[in-house]
Design an enzyme around this catalytic site. Sequence first.
Site, PDB file in Angstrom:
ATOM      1  CB  SER A   5      -0.831   0.178   1.355  1.00 13.72           C
ATOM      2  OG  SER A   5      -1.783  -0.752   1.101  1.00 13.72           O
ATOM      3  CE  LYS A  53      -4.797   1.125   3.102  1.00 12.34           C
ATOM      4  NZ  LYS A  53      -4.530   0.565   1.716  1.00 12.34           N
TER       5      LYS A  53
END
Length: 689
Positions: free
Chosen positions: A591, A634
């Site tokens: 990520s 997130k």
Amino acid sequence: MALFKRSPSQEPSVVAPPATARDAPEPSDASAPDVLESLRIRLQQTTLPEAAQAVARRELQRLQRTDPSHGEYTVGLGYLEFILDLPWRKSVRERLDLAAAAKILEQEHHGLAAVKERVLDHLAAAIMVRQAAARILVVDDEPIARENLAHVLRKEGHEVLVAGNGEEALTQLEASPVQLLITDMKMQGMDGLELLQRVQERSPGTDCIIVTGYATVETAVDALKKGAFHYLAKPLNLDRLRAVVQEVLDSQQDARTRLAPVLCFSGPPGTGKTSIGRAIATALGRPFGRLSLAGLRDEAELRGHRRTYVGAMAGRILHEIRRLGCNNPVLMLDELDKVGQDFRGDPASVLLEILDPEQNKAFVDNYLETPFDLSRVLFLTTANTPERLPRPLLDRMEFVPFSSYTLAEKVEIGLTHLAPRQLEAAGLPPAQVQITGEAMAALVREYTREAGVRNLERAIGGVCRRLARQVLTGERTLPAVIQPEDVARTLGRPQRPLPQGCGEALPGVATGLVWSETGGEVIQVEAARMRGSGRLLMTGSLGRVLRESAQAALSHLRSHAPDFLVDPDFFHQHDIHLHIPAGSVPKDGPSAGATIAMALLSLLTGRRFRADTAMTGELTLSGRLLAVGGVKEKILAAAQAGKSRVLLPRAMADAVADLDADVREAVTIIFVDDVRQAAAEALECMREG
Ligand code: ADP
């Protein structure tokens, strides 16, 4: 070892001290015979499975020969008591009411709509299995025999249909399928064997028991060959009949239960996994137990030590079953993915033995030494990161994901569920205390940083206890209203560390979003340059995938240096150092790839990464951005850290569209395809060359 000798003729169940006892050393415990006598009576009165009965009887006999002052005597007593305490046959009556279950889940939990749906689907299937397994069709052309049999079975709690001949039975079966057919062999018209054959052609799921007054070996064998489950001779022995019927129904239920996967609640801590498990137990009317497997080191903790060990004990599973006092509780095995790395034995095989109904019917605890049937226990499991589970376990599970709560959800949960509970715990009547929405929002925003609401509950508890004290000392009176100022006065200055990336950004520092098992996290990626020979140094406990992402990011920038207005010679003359703070926490995953590229580009061009922005995405060598997971977590983490813009790979557009509006709208989401677009959005004063 000093033994009390018994004469062989003595009945083992008689526990009065034998005549020879006087010659043996004085027992240290004068009441030992009473203890054994009471155990003997308990053993007589308890219906244990045959194998357990034999083990217990043997142990009692051994104890009768053992000197009570000897250590083994105490060990033996403990063992026997444990056997007698176990709820071998004791089950609680289950409440099979889907509407009531739905109500309980709804009352006790805010939101979690998808979770509730999945749980109710699971319960509905379980209820159908239980209900369906109890329908029996009795076929006999003699009305009295038929009604008698039906009466006996109805008294056992089964739903019984009756038919006077084969044709009628087939018509009945068309209308409502049954799990068990009990038919007389000799009947007018279609006989039992023909009926059996026809039933098996039409509904192979139905088991059959053939009953006849003309019992011969041949007819029995013929019936069994044609698929009858059992063959019973007339006159019927009622105990035998009940036992056979139960055996058929149990095996059907087991076969169906075996098909049902074990529910595994996955997601960050404090998001309601245990609490939903407890609500399932309440809804079913079964007791609830929870075992945390975090850090489990030895399979003996789960299934006991052999009695040859000093201080041997049963494992935690049977201890919990004993504590709960029935053989069909709801048992939650928590944090399945946290079983210690250095586990002695194979965790997957032990857990499968416990969770798999094929195997747990005869679960053997090393201490107990005789099988205990765990198949009636409803096991639930939880895991923060299910990907870590071994394959065979994964295959047995159905995952129900729990995700982070939004600010609004936390405030609502706090006000409607946590606050009343904490007020009561502090001895304050909930009706007399109002916590304002602003106070709750302050608690969420300034005193907690978490995916779930566990710390929030703790913080609310702190505020409630302070109010209780103030009421007690006369400083405040009820009714009372708790405002944000009260929160600050009680809990002091916000303890929450300033979210990462809030300070003034320097060139070479980029803000990324990653997913960890506690929810979304904002990270800073730092890059520094120094004179050198083109080496890339990496620190911050970076895992292999993360290191490779960094290599790919650097190679992409080097190979496209002129496009990014970077001097290609720079790389020969400098070393680059990449660091992700919180160096002691291991980090890995793809990520951060795009963020690393931005940190490097910021370093090389001197353009700062925007302070209001955070980003996530995997990077390919050619500079494209690929989708990554945990989008909700997130975005929420970015919003909580005060970021107003989140850059995501365009491939995540569908995942974003599936999010609730309040999550999507928590920040401005900008989709980008590649490093160039990301740089244009994320780095300040982009100068196109
Ligand atoms: P987990 O097992 O996921 O770590 P818990 O079930 O222990 O979390 O939840 C922590 C606390 O938060 C519990 O008191 C629980 O009742 C409460 N809670 C969590 N989610 C909700 C919700 N959606 N509605 C009401 N209370 C909740």
